[in-house]
Design a protein around this motif. Structure first.
Motif, PDB file in Angstrom:
ATOM      1  N   VAL A  84      -5.909   1.688  -2.143  1.00 48.57           N
ATOM      2  CA  VAL A  84      -5.162   0.857  -1.188  1.00 48.57           C
ATOM      3  C   VAL A  84      -5.951   0.546   0.088  1.00 48.57           C
ATOM      4  CG1 VAL A  84      -2.910   1.677  -1.999  1.00 48.57           C
ATOM      5  CG2 VAL A  84      -4.065   2.915  -0.164  1.00 48.57           C
ATOM      6  N   ARG A  85      -5.515  -0.486   0.747  1.00 52.89           N
ATOM      7  CA  ARG A  85      -5.875  -0.835   2.107  1.00 52.89           C
ATOM      8  C   ARG A  85      -4.619  -1.423   2.730  1.00 52.89           C
ATOM      9  NH1 ARG A  85      -8.431  -5.131   2.659  1.00 52.89           N
ATOM     10  NH2 ARG A  85      -9.090  -4.717   4.778  1.00 52.89           N
ATOM     11  N   PRO A  86      -4.450  -1.404   4.031  1.00 49.91           N
ATOM     12  CA  PRO A  86      -5.224  -0.630   5.008  1.00 49.91           C
ATOM     13  C   PRO A  86      -5.039   0.875   4.809  1.00 49.91           C
ATOM     14  CG  PRO A  86      -3.268  -1.590   6.038  1.00 49.91           C
ATOM     15  CD  PRO A  86      -3.341  -2.142   4.657  1.00 49.91           C
TER      16      PRO A  86
ATOM     17  N   ALA B 164      -2.683  13.409  -6.635  1.00 45.62           N
ATOM     18  CA  ALA B 164      -2.771  11.975  -6.345  1.00 45.62           C
ATOM     19  C   ALA B 164      -3.777  11.770  -5.229  1.00 45.62           C
ATOM     20  CB  ALA B 164      -1.415  11.426  -5.927  1.00 45.62           C
ATOM     21  N   PHE B 165      -4.748  10.907  -5.487  1.00 51.29           N
ATOM     22  CA  PHE B 165      -5.709  10.515  -4.457  1.00 51.29           C
ATOM     23  C   PHE B 165      -5.206   9.215  -3.834  1.00 51.29           C
ATOM     24  CE2 PHE B 165      -9.447  13.273  -5.131  1.00 51.29           C
ATOM     25  CZ  PHE B 165      -9.106  13.880  -6.327  1.00 51.29           C
ATOM     26  N   ILE B 166      -5.269   9.160  -2.518  1.00 50.36           N
ATOM     27  CA  ILE B 166      -4.869   7.939  -1.812  1.00 50.36           C
ATOM     28  C   ILE B 166      -6.050   7.543  -0.925  1.00 50.36           C
ATOM     29  CG2 ILE B 166      -3.246   6.966  -0.126  1.00 50.36           C
ATOM     30  CD1 ILE B 166      -1.163   9.014  -1.343  1.00 50.36           C
ATOM     31  N   LEU B 167      -6.539   6.337  -1.112  1.00 44.73           N
ATOM     32  CA  LEU B 167      -7.776   5.923  -0.441  1.00 44.73           C
ATOM     33  C   LEU B 167      -7.603   5.840   1.072  1.00 44.73           C
ATOM     34  CD1 LEU B 167     -10.734   5.007  -1.050  1.00 44.73           C
ATOM     35  CD2 LEU B 167      -9.885   2.656  -0.922  1.00 44.73           C
ATOM     36  N   GLU B 168      -8.581   6.402   1.779  1.00 46.23           N
ATOM     37  CA  GLU B 168      -8.628   6.255   3.243  1.00 46.23           C
ATOM     38  C   GLU B 168      -9.901   5.472   3.595  1.00 46.23           C
ATOM     39  OE1 GLU B 168      -6.166   7.091   5.186  1.00 46.23           O
ATOM     40  OE2 GLU B 168      -5.024   8.621   4.146  1.00 46.23           O
TER      41      GLU B 168
ATOM     42  N   ALA C 245       0.841  -1.208   0.000  1.00 44.49           N
ATOM     43  CA  ALA C 245       0.000   0.000   0.000  1.00 44.49           C
ATOM     44  C   ALA C 245       0.873   1.255   0.000  1.00 44.49           C
ATOM     45  CB  ALA C 245      -0.940  -0.005   1.210  1.00 44.49           C
ATOM     46  N   VAL C 246       1.968   1.191   0.727  1.00 45.65           N
ATOM     47  CA  VAL C 246       2.929   2.313   0.737  1.00 45.65           C
ATOM     48  C   VAL C 246       3.522   2.493  -0.660  1.00 45.65           C
ATOM     49  CG1 VAL C 246       5.248   2.956   1.543  1.00 45.65           C
ATOM     50  CG2 VAL C 246       3.503   2.262   3.199  1.00 45.65           C
ATOM     51  N   ALA C 247       3.903   1.375  -1.296  1.00 47.82           N
ATOM     52  CA  ALA C 247       4.487   1.447  -2.644  1.00 47.82           C
ATOM     53  C   ALA C 247       3.491   2.078  -3.617  1.00 47.82           C
ATOM     54  CB  ALA C 247       4.883   0.053  -3.118  1.00 47.82           C
ATOM     55  N   ALA C 248       2.238   1.648  -3.544  1.00 52.86           N
ATOM     56  CA  ALA C 248       1.204   2.194  -4.444  1.00 52.86           C
ATOM     57  C   ALA C 248       1.034   3.695  -4.215  1.00 52.86           C
ATOM     58  CB  ALA C 248      -0.124   1.464  -4.212  1.00 52.86           C
ATOM     59  N   SER C 249       1.119   4.115  -2.965  1.00 57.36           N
ATOM     60  CA  SER C 249       0.953   5.531  -2.628  1.00 57.36           C
ATOM     61  C   SER C 249       2.135   6.351  -3.136  1.00 57.36           C
ATOM     62  CB  SER C 249       0.795   5.697  -1.108  1.00 57.36           C
ATOM     63  OG  SER C 249      -0.270   4.884  -0.642  1.00 57.36           O
ATOM     64  N   ILE C 250       3.326   5.789  -3.013  1.00 53.45           N
ATOM     65  CA  ILE C 250       4.530   6.448  -3.545  1.00 53.45           C
ATOM     66  C   ILE C 250       4.442   6.534  -5.070  1.00 53.45           C
ATOM     67  CG2 ILE C 250       7.016   6.074  -3.937  1.00 53.45           C
ATOM     68  CD1 ILE C 250       7.238   5.241  -0.992  1.00 53.45           C
ATOM     69  N   ASN C 251       4.001   5.449  -5.710  1.00 47.92           N
ATOM     70  CA  ASN C 251       3.816   5.461  -7.173  1.00 47.92           C
ATOM     71  C   ASN C 251       2.851   6.571  -7.569  1.00 47.92           C
ATOM     72  OD1 ASN C 251       3.718   1.823  -7.796  1.00 47.92           O
ATOM     73  ND2 ASN C 251       5.394   3.142  -7.202  1.00 47.92           N
TER      74      ASN C 251
END
Ligand SMILES: [Zn+2]
Length: 297
Positions: free
Chosen positions: A110-112, A275-279, A89-95
């Motif tokens: 992403v989750r969590p 960039a949107f990151i799912l919460e 999830a961290v990798a996807a957020s960095i991407n």
């Protein structure tokens, strides 16, 4: 918009818990129905090191060494695979942040979730603070000098606020139901030291409507223009939805479209990618259709 997703995100799961794999399955299902393709995250070299730029060594070690299902606090579960899922999830957020820096809008599905995760502990369903780690990565690699973080989850992102509270290279704005979990996020929390006035909390009354929300969002546009960030990262929660089981707000599916459009237009005005990151988001219809509205704009 680039949509980053991986089935690995389903492996952090506890049935009966509101933050479970069905959230992402509902999103994936609606994307398939509307023929939106997703891409897989590219693993980040030294991911653990990147995580440790935000979280303490002890905390990362704790999560990494968990060998069986357990509870981190009364509402945050961990399963055996959680560390590996959270790293992805961290990798996807960095991407996603990387794409946004190249002016390609993106959404890390992403989750969590991450925005409640503090330096030394996870809480509120969050393990690692995905958006904070992505922001820190952008700054430490010189890909951005100033970052604007907008948090539209219904809850205050106490973890993100804590991590950047004394910093001026990250401007944190949060709109959230107040009072509500986790209790922080009053308007007088504005940062300390160098970070004074680089945290902006916009508490919202319960039952805030679409129009009231957009009205409050105007200050985000003003800040974006004045602050002139290199990139905008959004903690994208959909638990402001009118039928969300955990909260008491009145945002509609249509409202998510308007909010997303307002953010996109603001990014355009300031000439940066977003960039949107799912919460969060715990009503599956509100979550999946809300995400679809964001993707559409
Ligand atoms: Zn939330």
């Amino acid at each position: 918009m680039l949509l980053i997703y991986h089935d690995k995100f389903l492996e952090h799961n506890k049935s009966g818990h509101p933050e479970n794999k069905n959230r992402l399955l509902a999103i994936k299902d609606i994307l398939d129905r509307y023929n939106y393709a997703t891409i897989e995250p590219v693993d980040v070299p030294d991911a653990e090191k990147k995580i440790k730029e935000v979280h303490s060594d002890e905390y990362v070690k704790l999560i990494k060494n968990i060998k069986s299902d357990t509870m981190l606090d009364s509402d945050t579960y961990i399963v055996k695979e959680t560390y590996n899922v959270a790293v992805k999830a961290v990798a996807a957020s960095i991407n996603a942040a990387d794409y946004a820096a190249d002016k390609k809008d993106s959404f890390a599905l992403v989750r969590p979730p991450g925005h409640h995760a503090c330096k030394n502990r996870g809480m509120g369903f969050c393990i690692f603070n995905n958006i904070a780690i992505a922001a820190e990565y952008m700054l430490s690699t010189g890909k951005a000098k100033k970052i604007l973080l907008l948090d539209i989850d219904c809850h205050h992102g106490n973890g993100t606020q804590e991590i950047f509270y004394a910093r001026k290279d990250v401007y944190y704005i949060s709109l959230h139901q107040y009072p509500a979990y986790p209790g922080t996020g009053s308007a007088d929390e504005t940062g300390v030291g160098e970070g004074k006035n680089f945290t902006l909390n916009i508490p919202l009354r319960p039952y805030t409507t679409d129009d009231e929300y957009i009205e409050k969002l105007k200050i985000f546009r003003k800040v974006a223009i004045d602050y002139n960030p290199d990139v905008i990262l959004v903690s994208a929660g959909y638990d402001t939805y009118i039928d969300d089981p955990l909260t008491s707000m009145n945002i509609t599916i249509d409202g998510f479209g308007k909010i997303s459009k307002y953010i996109k237009e603001t990014a355009k005005m300031t000439g940066v990618g977003v960039a949107f990151i799912l919460e969060g988001g715990y009503n599956l219809r509100g979550l999946s259709e809300g995400v679809l509205e964001t993707i559409k704009v």
